[in-house]
Write a protein that holds these residues in place. Structure first.
Motif, PDB file in Angstrom:
ATOM      1  N   LEU A 177       0.856  -1.179   0.000  1.00  0.00           N
ATOM      2  CA  LEU A 177       0.000   0.000   0.000  1.00  0.00           C
ATOM      3  C   LEU A 177       0.894   1.233   0.000  1.00  0.00           C
ATOM      4  CD1 LEU A 177      -2.827   1.333   0.340  1.00  0.00           C
ATOM      5  CD2 LEU A 177      -2.468   1.206   2.813  1.00  0.00           C
ATOM      6  N   SER A 178       0.581   2.172  -0.868  1.00  0.00           N
ATOM      7  CA  SER A 178       1.352   3.407  -0.940  1.00  0.00           C
ATOM      8  C   SER A 178       0.414   4.595  -0.729  1.00  0.00           C
ATOM      9  CB  SER A 178       2.042   3.515  -2.304  1.00  0.00           C
ATOM     10  OG  SER A 178       2.800   4.714  -2.378  1.00  0.00           O
ATOM     11  N   VAL A 179       0.785   5.494   0.173  1.00  0.00           N
ATOM     12  CA  VAL A 179      -0.028   6.681   0.453  1.00  0.00           C
ATOM     13  C   VAL A 179       0.880   7.897   0.560  1.00  0.00           C
ATOM     14  CG1 VAL A 179      -1.768   5.340   1.719  1.00  0.00           C
ATOM     15  CG2 VAL A 179       0.081   6.460   2.974  1.00  0.00           C
ATOM     16  N   ARG A 180       0.275   9.060   0.541  1.00  0.00           N
ATOM     17  CA  ARG A 180       1.011  10.311   0.723  1.00  0.00           C
ATOM     18  C   ARG A 180       0.934  10.714   2.199  1.00  0.00           C
ATOM     19  NH1 ARG A 180       3.717  11.981  -3.146  1.00  0.00           N
ATOM     20  NH2 ARG A 180       3.086  11.687  -5.297  1.00  0.00           N
ATOM     21  N   GLU A 181       1.981  11.350   2.639  1.00  0.00           N
ATOM     22  CA  GLU A 181       2.033  11.826   4.014  1.00  0.00           C
ATOM     23  C   GLU A 181       0.825  12.720   4.302  1.00  0.00           C
ATOM     24  OE1 GLU A 181       5.547  14.103   4.813  1.00  0.00           O
ATOM     25  OE2 GLU A 181       5.556  13.557   6.931  1.00  0.00           O
ATOM     26  N   GLY A 182       0.187  12.473   5.455  1.00  0.00           N
ATOM     27  CA  GLY A 182      -0.991  13.253   5.819  1.00  0.00           C
ATOM     28  C   GLY A 182      -2.306  12.580   5.450  1.00  0.00           C
ATOM     29  N   ASP A 183      -2.260  11.659   4.478  1.00  0.00           N
ATOM     30  CA  ASP A 183      -3.466  10.910   4.110  1.00  0.00           C
ATOM     31  C   ASP A 183      -3.744   9.834   5.147  1.00  0.00           C
ATOM     32  OD1 ASP A 183      -2.990  10.893   0.464  1.00  0.00           O
ATOM     33  OD2 ASP A 183      -3.685  12.449   1.872  1.00  0.00           O
ATOM     34  N   SER A 184      -4.929   9.232   5.047  1.00  0.00           N
ATOM     35  CA  SER A 184      -5.237   8.057   5.871  1.00  0.00           C
ATOM     36  C   SER A 184      -4.827   6.801   5.127  1.00  0.00           C
ATOM     37  CB  SER A 184      -6.740   7.999   6.167  1.00  0.00           C
ATOM     38  OG  SER A 184      -7.123   9.048   7.022  1.00  0.00           O
ATOM     39  N   SER A 185      -4.378   5.807   5.886  1.00  0.00           N
ATOM     40  CA  SER A 185      -4.040   4.495   5.315  1.00  0.00           C
ATOM     41  C   SER A 185      -5.030   3.483   5.860  1.00  0.00           C
ATOM     42  CB  SER A 185      -2.636   4.062   5.748  1.00  0.00           C
ATOM     43  OG  SER A 185      -1.688   5.055   5.471  1.00  0.00           O
ATOM     44  N   VAL A 186      -5.460   2.578   5.008  1.00  0.00           N
ATOM     45  CA  VAL A 186      -6.322   1.494   5.458  1.00  0.00           C
ATOM     46  C   VAL A 186      -5.724   0.173   4.986  1.00  0.00           C
ATOM     47  CG1 VAL A 186      -8.614   0.463   5.421  1.00  0.00           C
ATOM     48  CG2 VAL A 186      -8.374   2.956   5.372  1.00  0.00           C
ATOM     49  N   ILE A 187      -5.396  -0.656   5.933  1.00  0.00           N
ATOM     50  CA  ILE A 187      -4.819  -1.968   5.634  1.00  0.00           C
ATOM     51  C   ILE A 187      -5.859  -3.018   5.992  1.00  0.00           C
ATOM     52  CG2 ILE A 187      -2.937  -3.566   6.131  1.00  0.00           C
ATOM     53  CD1 ILE A 187      -1.293  -1.102   7.008  1.00  0.00           C
ATOM     54  N   ASN A 188      -6.124  -3.908   5.047  1.00  0.00           N
ATOM     55  CA  ASN A 188      -7.181  -4.897   5.219  1.00  0.00           C
ATOM     56  C   ASN A 188      -6.651  -6.307   5.420  1.00  0.00           C
ATOM     57  OD1 ASN A 188      -9.589  -3.188   4.738  1.00  0.00           O
ATOM     58  ND2 ASN A 188      -8.618  -2.858   2.747  1.00  0.00           N
ATOM     59  N   CYS A 189      -7.480  -7.114   6.052  1.00  0.00           N
ATOM     60  CA  CYS A 189      -7.092  -8.485   6.386  1.00  0.00           C
ATOM     61  C   CYS A 189      -8.347  -9.338   6.457  1.00  0.00           C
ATOM     62  CB  CYS A 189      -6.370  -8.455   7.737  1.00  0.00           C
ATOM     63  SG  CYS A 189      -6.094 -10.042   8.527  1.00  0.00           S
ATOM     64  N   THR A 190      -8.259 -10.561   5.946  1.00  0.00           N
ATOM     65  CA  THR A 190      -9.345 -11.521   6.133  1.00  0.00           C
ATOM     66  C   THR A 190      -8.792 -12.752   6.846  1.00  0.00           C
ATOM     67  OG1 THR A 190      -8.959 -12.471   3.946  1.00  0.00           O
ATOM     68  CG2 THR A 190     -10.634 -10.762   4.115  1.00  0.00           C
ATOM     69  N   TYR A 191      -9.611 -13.354   7.670  1.00  0.00           N
ATOM     70  CA  TYR A 191      -9.187 -14.524   8.417  1.00  0.00           C
ATOM     71  C   TYR A 191     -10.254 -15.596   8.282  1.00  0.00           C
ATOM     72  CZ  TYR A 191     -12.333 -12.586  11.956  1.00  0.00           C
ATOM     73  OH  TYR A 191     -13.432 -12.086  12.609  1.00  0.00           O
ATOM     74  N   THR A 192      -9.910 -16.807   8.654  1.00  0.00           N
ATOM     75  CA  THR A 192     -10.849 -17.895   8.396  1.00  0.00           C
ATOM     76  C   THR A 192     -11.475 -18.475   9.659  1.00  0.00           C
ATOM     77  OG1 THR A 192      -8.987 -19.430   8.356  1.00  0.00           O
ATOM     78  CG2 THR A 192      -9.767 -18.615   6.243  1.00  0.00           C
ATOM     79  N   ASP A 193     -10.789 -18.313  10.803  1.00  0.00           N
ATOM     80  CA  ASP A 193     -11.279 -19.011  11.990  1.00  0.00           C
ATOM     81  C   ASP A 193     -12.181 -18.099  12.815  1.00  0.00           C
ATOM     82  OD1 ASP A 193      -9.764 -21.550  13.943  1.00  0.00           O
ATOM     83  OD2 ASP A 193     -11.608 -20.473  14.388  1.00  0.00           O
ATOM     84  N   SER A 194     -13.466 -18.368  12.805  1.00  0.00           N
ATOM     85  CA  SER A 194     -14.419 -17.505  13.494  1.00  0.00           C
ATOM     86  C   SER A 194     -14.348 -17.644  15.014  1.00  0.00           C
ATOM     87  CB  SER A 194     -15.836 -17.801  13.021  1.00  0.00           C
ATOM     88  OG  SER A 194     -16.133 -19.168  13.226  1.00  0.00           O
ATOM     89  N   SER A 195     -13.608 -18.646  15.495  1.00  0.00           N
ATOM     90  CA  SER A 195     -13.533 -18.823  16.947  1.00  0.00           C
ATOM     91  C   SER A 195     -12.362 -18.087  17.579  1.00  0.00           C
ATOM     92  CB  SER A 195     -13.449 -20.318  17.277  1.00  0.00           C
ATOM     93  OG  SER A 195     -12.265 -20.858  16.737  1.00  0.00           O
ATOM     94  N   SER A 196     -11.609 -17.352  16.771  1.00  0.00           N
ATOM     95  CA  SER A 196     -10.469 -16.602  17.323  1.00  0.00           C
ATOM     96  C   SER A 196     -10.960 -15.606  18.358  1.00  0.00           C
ATOM     97  CB  SER A 196      -9.732 -15.856  16.214  1.00  0.00           C
ATOM     98  OG  SER A 196      -9.100 -16.751  15.342  1.00  0.00           O
ATOM     99  N   THR A 197     -10.308 -15.583  19.495  1.00  0.00           N
ATOM    100  CA  THR A 197     -10.724 -14.711  20.581  1.00  0.00           C
ATOM    101  C   THR A 197     -10.206 -13.287  20.404  1.00  0.00           C
ATOM    102  OG1 THR A 197     -10.557 -16.638  22.022  1.00  0.00           O
ATOM    103  CG2 THR A 197     -10.777 -14.499  23.087  1.00  0.00           C
ATOM    104  N   TYR A 198      -8.970 -13.181  19.964  1.00  0.00           N
ATOM    105  CA  TYR A 198      -8.349 -11.886  19.760  1.00  0.00           C
ATOM    106  C   TYR A 198      -7.760 -11.806  18.354  1.00  0.00           C
ATOM    107  CZ  TYR A 198      -8.507 -11.349  24.825  1.00  0.00           C
ATOM    108  OH  TYR A 198      -8.923 -11.247  26.114  1.00  0.00           O
ATOM    109  N   LEU A 199      -7.766 -10.591  17.823  1.00  0.00           N
ATOM    110  CA  LEU A 199      -7.118 -10.326  16.541  1.00  0.00           C
ATOM    111  C   LEU A 199      -6.149  -9.179  16.746  1.00  0.00           C
ATOM    112  CD1 LEU A 199     -10.493 -10.804  15.043  1.00  0.00           C
ATOM    113  CD2 LEU A 199      -8.579 -11.917  13.925  1.00  0.00           C
TER     114      LEU A 199
END
Lengths: 112, 115
Positions: free
Chosen positions: A10-32
């Motif tokens: 991901l490349s952004v300019r200074e001052g902009d917002s960055s959004v980093i995305n993630c998908t996971y498979t185990d719905s029983s995970s207690t913490y992410l």
């Protein structure tokens, strides 16, 4: 099975917002988790969210969790050049042994 | 606390040689993890210990790799014989407890180059 997926870059300019995305498979995970790795260093915990929460805010960081879609995101407001690093998403293993399942990491490049 | 300590920080060796990487976890932590990081495969968990006992070594690539934790304050990862494809950064991490939000603390890593 246990699997965590992230986009690689991901490349952004200074001052902009960055959004980093993630998908996971185990719905029983207690913490992410979100870990940050600066060049030449080990990973460092940035923030985490409990699975019964939808959102967590910590200064410039906002974590959003969509359990239905198994989607986690990290938003960095007012991104600075010092935020340039690799960001790893991770879920706790359901076996409760303390093991974390990491994604492959997203390299964030912040341009001045 | 000094954090997780790894040695050496850099290691260059020739193919076929034995390599030993060392890790001292944070005092009081009872879980220890060995990871390998490469550009191609990203971050891979090799093995982890709880209370000095190996729990899961399914990530160890092959029999050339072995890990030990003789006591709560020391662990080694050995590669014998080493091969060029073992070149990577090896991280050790430690953690207190096996449940809850307890953070994994990573060491600075050992950069291994096998020529």
């Amino acid at each position: 099975g246990e699997d965590v997926e992230q986009s690689l870059f991901l490349s952004v300019r200074e001052g902009d917002s960055s959004v980093i995305n993630c998908t996971y498979t185990d719905s029983s995970s207690t913490y992410l988790y979100w870990y940050k790795q600066e060049p030449g260093a080990g990973l460092q915990l940035l923030t985490y969210i409990f699975s019964n929460m939808d959102m967590k805010q910590d200064q410039r960081l906002t974590v959003l969790l969509n359990k239905k879609d198994k989607h986690l995101s990290l938003r960095i407001a007012d991104t600075q050049t010092g935020d340039s690093a690799i960001y790893f998403c991770a879920e706790s293993s359901p076996s409760n042994t303390g093991k974390l399942i990491f994604g492959q990491g997203t390299t964030l490049q912040v341009k001045p | 606390d000094a954090g997780v300590i790894q040695s050496p920080r850099h290691e260059v060796t020739e193919m076929g040689q034995e390599v030993t990487l060392r890790c001292k976890p944070i005092s009081g932590h009872n879980s220890l993890f060995w990871y390998r990081q490469t550009m191609m495969r990203g971050l891979e968990l090799l093995i982890y210990f709880n209370n000095n006992v190996p729990i899961d070594d399914s990530g160890m690539p092959e029999d050339r790799f072995s890990a030990k934790m003789p006591n709560a304050s020391f662990s080694t990862l050995k590669i014998q014989p080493s091969e060029p494809r073992d070149s990577a950064v090896y991280f050790c991490a430690s953690r207190h407890g096996t449940s809850g939000v307890y953070e994994q603390y990573f060491g600075p890593g050992t950069r291994l180059t096998v020529t």
